[in-house]
Design a protein around this motif. Structure first.
Motif, PDB file in Angstrom:
ATOM      1  N   LEU A 193       0.831  -1.198   0.000  1.00 16.51           N
ATOM      2  CA  LEU A 193       0.000   0.000   0.000  1.00 16.51           C
ATOM      3  C   LEU A 193       0.867   1.249   0.000  1.00 16.51           C
ATOM      4  CD1 LEU A 193      -2.595   1.582   0.131  1.00 16.51           C
ATOM      5  CD2 LEU A 193      -2.642   1.184   2.611  1.00 16.51           C
ATOM      6  N   ALA A 194       1.916   1.238   0.790  1.00 20.07           N
ATOM      7  CA  ALA A 194       2.813   2.397   0.839  1.00 20.07           C
ATOM      8  C   ALA A 194       3.376   2.698  -0.551  1.00 20.07           C
ATOM      9  CB  ALA A 194       3.935   2.149   1.837  1.00 20.07           C
ATOM     10  N   GLU A 195       3.791   1.661  -1.251  1.00 14.06           N
ATOM     11  CA  GLU A 195       4.326   1.855  -2.596  1.00 14.06           C
ATOM     12  C   GLU A 195       3.250   2.373  -3.548  1.00 14.06           C
ATOM     13  OE1 GLU A 195       6.184  -0.856  -6.138  1.00 14.06           O
ATOM     14  OE2 GLU A 195       6.770  -1.329  -4.080  1.00 14.06           O
ATOM     15  N   ALA A 196       2.071   1.766  -3.505  1.00 13.99           N
ATOM     16  CA  ALA A 196       0.985   2.157  -4.403  1.00 13.99           C
ATOM     17  C   ALA A 196       0.502   3.575  -4.123  1.00 13.99           C
ATOM     18  CB  ALA A 196      -0.179   1.176  -4.287  1.00 13.99           C
ATOM     19  N   ALA A 197       0.530   3.989  -2.859  1.00 12.49           N
ATOM     20  CA  ALA A 197       0.041   5.317  -2.476  1.00 12.49           C
ATOM     21  C   ALA A 197       1.167   6.346  -2.394  1.00 12.49           C
ATOM     22  CB  ALA A 197      -0.678   5.228  -1.135  1.00 12.49           C
ATOM     23  N   GLU A 198       2.391   5.904  -2.676  1.00 13.23           N
ATOM     24  CA  GLU A 198       3.559   6.775  -2.602  1.00 13.23           C
ATOM     25  C   GLU A 198       3.695   7.405  -1.207  1.00 13.23           C
ATOM     26  OE1 GLU A 198       3.405   9.502  -5.888  1.00 13.23           O
ATOM     27  OE2 GLU A 198       3.601   7.890  -7.349  1.00 13.23           O
ATOM     28  N   LEU A 199       3.610   6.530  -0.200  1.00 12.01           N
ATOM     29  CA  LEU A 199       3.776   6.923   1.196  1.00 12.01           C
ATOM     30  C   LEU A 199       4.866   6.052   1.805  1.00 12.01           C
ATOM     31  CD1 LEU A 199      -0.005   7.035   2.173  1.00 12.01           C
ATOM     32  CD2 LEU A 199       1.491   9.029   1.852  1.00 12.01           C
ATOM     33  N   HIS A 200       5.368   6.462   2.950  1.00  9.31           N
ATOM     34  CA  HIS A 200       6.363   5.652   3.657  1.00  9.31           C
ATOM     35  C   HIS A 200       5.644   4.520   4.381  1.00  9.31           C
ATOM     36  CE1 HIS A 200       9.594   4.525   6.386  1.00  9.31           C
ATOM     37  NE2 HIS A 200      10.412   5.147   5.538  1.00  9.31           N
ATOM     38  N   ALA A 201       6.226   3.342   4.398  1.00  7.12           N
ATOM     39  CA  ALA A 201       5.602   2.175   5.029  1.00  7.12           C
ATOM     40  C   ALA A 201       5.345   2.411   6.516  1.00  7.12           C
ATOM     41  CB  ALA A 201       6.471   0.940   4.828  1.00  7.12           C
ATOM     42  N   THR A 202       6.234   3.114   7.193  1.00  5.88           N
ATOM     43  CA  THR A 202       6.027   3.411   8.612  1.00  5.88           C
ATOM     44  C   THR A 202       4.801   4.289   8.796  1.00  5.88           C
ATOM     45  OG1 THR A 202       8.401   3.253   9.021  1.00  5.88           O
ATOM     46  CG2 THR A 202       7.093   4.403  10.681  1.00  5.88           C
ATOM     47  N   PHE A 203       4.602   5.237   7.889  1.00  4.48           N
ATOM     48  CA  PHE A 203       3.434   6.106   7.969  1.00  4.48           C
ATOM     49  C   PHE A 203       2.154   5.294   7.790  1.00  4.48           C
ATOM     50  CE2 PHE A 203       0.352   9.111   6.142  1.00  4.48           C
ATOM     51  CZ  PHE A 203       0.328  10.061   7.155  1.00  4.48           C
ATOM     52  N   VAL A 204       2.148   4.381   6.844  1.00  6.66           N
ATOM     53  CA  VAL A 204       0.984   3.516   6.618  1.00  6.66           C
ATOM     54  C   VAL A 204       0.711   2.680   7.870  1.00  6.66           C
ATOM     55  CG1 VAL A 204       0.073   1.581   5.262  1.00  6.66           C
ATOM     56  CG2 VAL A 204       1.242   3.474   4.114  1.00  6.66           C
TER      57      VAL A 204
ATOM     58  N   LEU B 115      -5.396   1.682  -2.847  1.00  2.52           N
ATOM     59  CA  LEU B 115      -6.198   0.482  -2.610  1.00  2.52           C
ATOM     60  C   LEU B 115      -7.141   0.176  -3.779  1.00  2.52           C
ATOM     61  CD1 LEU B 115      -7.165   1.067   1.127  1.00  2.52           C
ATOM     62  CD2 LEU B 115      -5.633  -0.707   0.246  1.00  2.52           C
ATOM     63  N   GLY B 116      -7.316   1.139  -4.663  1.00  2.00           N
ATOM     64  CA  GLY B 116      -8.218   0.942  -5.794  1.00  2.00           C
ATOM     65  C   GLY B 116      -9.676   1.017  -5.403  1.00  2.00           C
ATOM     66  N   VAL B 117      -9.980   1.841  -4.395  1.00  2.00           N
ATOM     67  CA  VAL B 117     -11.364   2.017  -3.946  1.00  2.00           C
ATOM     68  C   VAL B 117     -11.691   3.501  -3.927  1.00  2.00           C
ATOM     69  CG1 VAL B 117     -11.322  -0.074  -2.529  1.00  2.00           C
ATOM     70  CG2 VAL B 117     -10.785   2.123  -1.486  1.00  2.00           C
ATOM     71  N   SER B 118     -12.972   3.805  -3.863  1.00  2.00           N
ATOM     72  CA  SER B 118     -13.369   5.207  -3.744  1.00  2.00           C
ATOM     73  C   SER B 118     -13.159   5.673  -2.306  1.00  2.00           C
ATOM     74  CB  SER B 118     -14.842   5.380  -4.134  1.00  2.00           C
ATOM     75  OG  SER B 118     -15.669   4.758  -3.173  1.00  2.00           O
ATOM     76  N   VAL B 119     -13.037   6.972  -2.144  1.00  2.00           N
ATOM     77  CA  VAL B 119     -12.890   7.525  -0.798  1.00  2.00           C
ATOM     78  C   VAL B 119     -14.124   7.194   0.038  1.00  2.00           C
ATOM     79  CG1 VAL B 119     -12.679   9.658   0.541  1.00  2.00           C
ATOM     80  CG2 VAL B 119     -11.318   9.349  -1.519  1.00  2.00           C
ATOM     81  N   SER B 120     -15.295   7.253  -0.569  1.00  2.19           N
ATOM     82  CA  SER B 120     -16.512   6.951   0.181  1.00  2.19           C
ATOM     83  C   SER B 120     -16.504   5.516   0.703  1.00  2.19           C
ATOM     84  CB  SER B 120     -17.769   7.225  -0.658  1.00  2.19           C
ATOM     85  OG  SER B 120     -17.790   6.411  -1.789  1.00  2.19           O
ATOM     86  N   ASN B 121     -15.987   4.580  -0.087  1.00  2.00           N
ATOM     87  CA  ASN B 121     -15.875   3.192   0.395  1.00  2.00           C
ATOM     88  C   ASN B 121     -14.830   3.067   1.492  1.00  2.00           C
ATOM     89  OD1 ASN B 121     -17.848   2.092  -1.232  1.00  2.00           O
ATOM     90  ND2 ASN B 121     -16.432   1.452  -2.819  1.00  2.00           N
ATOM     91  N   LEU B 122     -13.763   3.831   1.356  1.00  2.00           N
ATOM     92  CA  LEU B 122     -12.687   3.774   2.346  1.00  2.00           C
ATOM     93  C   LEU B 122     -13.169   4.253   3.712  1.00  2.00           C
ATOM     94  CD1 LEU B 122      -9.653   3.222   2.849  1.00  2.00           C
ATOM     95  CD2 LEU B 122      -9.260   5.605   2.246  1.00  2.00           C
TER      96      LEU B 122
END
Length: 52
Positions: free
Chosen positions: A6-17, A39-46
């Protein structure tokens, strides 16, 4: 999906995730958008069912 994936897909640090998942961090709106996209989902689903 792993935290690292998820960190890679969202361009975030793994520790932050990890901190997000454990509730140690409160994400900004841009971060929520990145996580949903990663994650490939809408914000509303998240955020469905999340209350203040």
């Amino acid at each position: 999906m792993t935290q690292e994936g998820l960190a890679e897909a969202a361009e975030l640090h793994a520790t932050f995730v990890s901190n997000l998942e454990r509730g140690y961090r409160v994400p900004s709106l841009p971060t929520v958008l990145r996580v949903a996209a990663g994650l490939g989902v809408s914000v509303s689903n998240l955020v469905d069912g999340v209350e203040a």
